[in-house]
Design an enzyme around this catalytic site. Structure first.
Site, PDB file in Angstrom:
ATOM      1  N   LEU A   1     -24.755 -37.265  -7.722  1.00 24.23           N
ATOM      2  CA  LEU A   1     -26.098 -36.707  -7.659  1.00 24.23           C
ATOM      3  C   LEU A   1     -26.163 -35.517  -8.607  1.00 24.23           C
ATOM      4  CD1 LEU A   1     -26.761 -36.649  -3.789  1.00 24.23           C
ATOM      5  CD2 LEU A   1     -27.574 -38.346  -5.427  1.00 24.23           C
ATOM      6  N   ASP A   2     -27.281 -35.365  -9.305  1.00 17.55           N
ATOM      7  CA  ASP A   2     -27.467 -34.191 -10.146  1.00 17.55           C
ATOM      8  C   ASP A   2     -27.374 -32.930  -9.295  1.00 17.55           C
ATOM      9  OD1 ASP A   2     -27.967 -35.863 -12.310  1.00 17.55           O
ATOM     10  OD2 ASP A   2     -30.136 -35.870 -11.954  1.00 17.55           O
ATOM     11  N   MET A   3     -27.073 -31.815  -9.943  1.00 14.53           N
ATOM     12  CA  MET A   3     -26.904 -30.550  -9.223  1.00 14.53           C
ATOM     13  C   MET A   3     -28.098 -30.235  -8.321  1.00 14.53           C
ATOM     14  SD  MET A   3     -26.192 -26.718 -10.755  1.00 14.53           S
ATOM     15  CE  MET A   3     -27.829 -26.509 -11.479  1.00 14.53           C
TER      16      MET A   3
END
Length: 296
Positions: free
Chosen positions: A132-134
């Site tokens: 997952l992106d930050m």
């Protein structure tokens, strides 16, 4: 400790132990070699070489190798949705990077997991099987051994893992549901931004409108492929960037300070039990607050 069992039947009679392993245990060649090297195969409680032919009725027990990771432990809160001996499902909070990088060597989910293992005394090698992106919150899958990792990865390649996201997007999405089937690539190899490109990788996103507000829409998204920034790129391309997404023209700091994107639901076959499992994570508070403001 993860173990596999098999009772030798008449169908196995005359076969060498290594042949029975290949027939009944879906191990990668690399894992089989390590099991052999570390002598982790037992027949009726006795360590047994692969060339032996176990008699009918005997029990084969295979133990997976013990492993651990070497990241720095840090006391970072973890919201663990599910855990067993083979996998862990985490509801990741926004603003947290999954894996250490040169730019972010600490303060990651991996560092949090090392601290958790230190506290519980149950070490394992950290294997993230989805990312997952930050600034994307939601369900993150951690495999605790290579068998679980390989099995889950295989399911993803076969498109049998169902990944559903919730997002607040700019604008009123007129169609109640639809499909975006557009290839995604990286226009500039030196920039993180992705875009729709003719020679990009095939990418398919299905969307369904859950609610509409004053100039915004809440949508549920089902990924058929898993390209980097796929939802963000696709929704931006059709004129509905994800709220708060500075990279794809969705910025609005008055409502939320990150992209309003959440991995809400995950369905797959458990690698060990072979049962269909579903996990859900509620929409986080910052997205709820943004929705409340839009609903006023």
């Amino acid at each position: 400790m993860t173990e596999f069992y098999h009772k030798v039947t008449t169908e196995d009679e005359g076969l060498e132990l290594r042949e029975i392993m290949r027939e009944h245990f879906d191990f990668s060649a690399r894992l089989r070699n390590r099991i052999k090297r570390e002598k982790l195969v037992m027949v009726d409680g006795v360590s047994t070489p692969g060339w032996k032919k176990p008699p009918v009725g005997s029990e084969i027990r295979i133990t997976l190798p013990d492993e651990t990771s070497g990241f720095e432990p840090q006391n970072i809160p973890l919201d663990i949705v599910y855990e067993d001996d083979d996998l862990m499902i985490i509801n990741k909070q926004p603003g947290l990077i999954v894996h250490p990088t040169k730019g972010h060597p600490t303060g990651t989910v991996a560092n949090a997991l090392m601290y958790y293992m230190e506290q519980t005394g149950k070490p394992f090698k950290i294997r993230f099987v989805n990312r997952l992106d930050m600034d994307t919150s939601g369900l993150l899958v951690v495999a605790k051994n290579s068998y679980t990792q390989n099995d889950y990865t295989k399911q993803m390649k076969e498109n049998t893992v169902e990944k559903r996201y919730m997002a607040v997007v700019k604008g009123i999405v007129e169609s109640d549901e639809g499909t975006i089937d557009l290839p995604i690539g990286r226009p500039d190899p030196d920039h993180v931004r992705r875009g729709v490109m003719e020679d990009g990788a095939p990418s398919v996103t299905h969307y369904k409108v859950i609610d509409r507000y004053n100039g915004y829409s809440l949508v549920e998204l089902l990924l058929e492929t898993g390209r980097t920034h796929q939802i963000r790129v696709h929704m931006s391309h059709i004129g509905h960037p994800v709220l708060g997404d500075w990279l794809y023209e969705g910025l609005n700091p008055l409502l939320i300070d990150r992209q309003a994107l959440h991995a809400a639901k995950l369905t797959f076959t458990h690698p060990m039990t072979k049962e269909k499992v579903t996990f859900e994570a509620p929409i986080p508070d910052d997205m709820k607050k943004a929705i409340e403001k839009l609903s006023q």
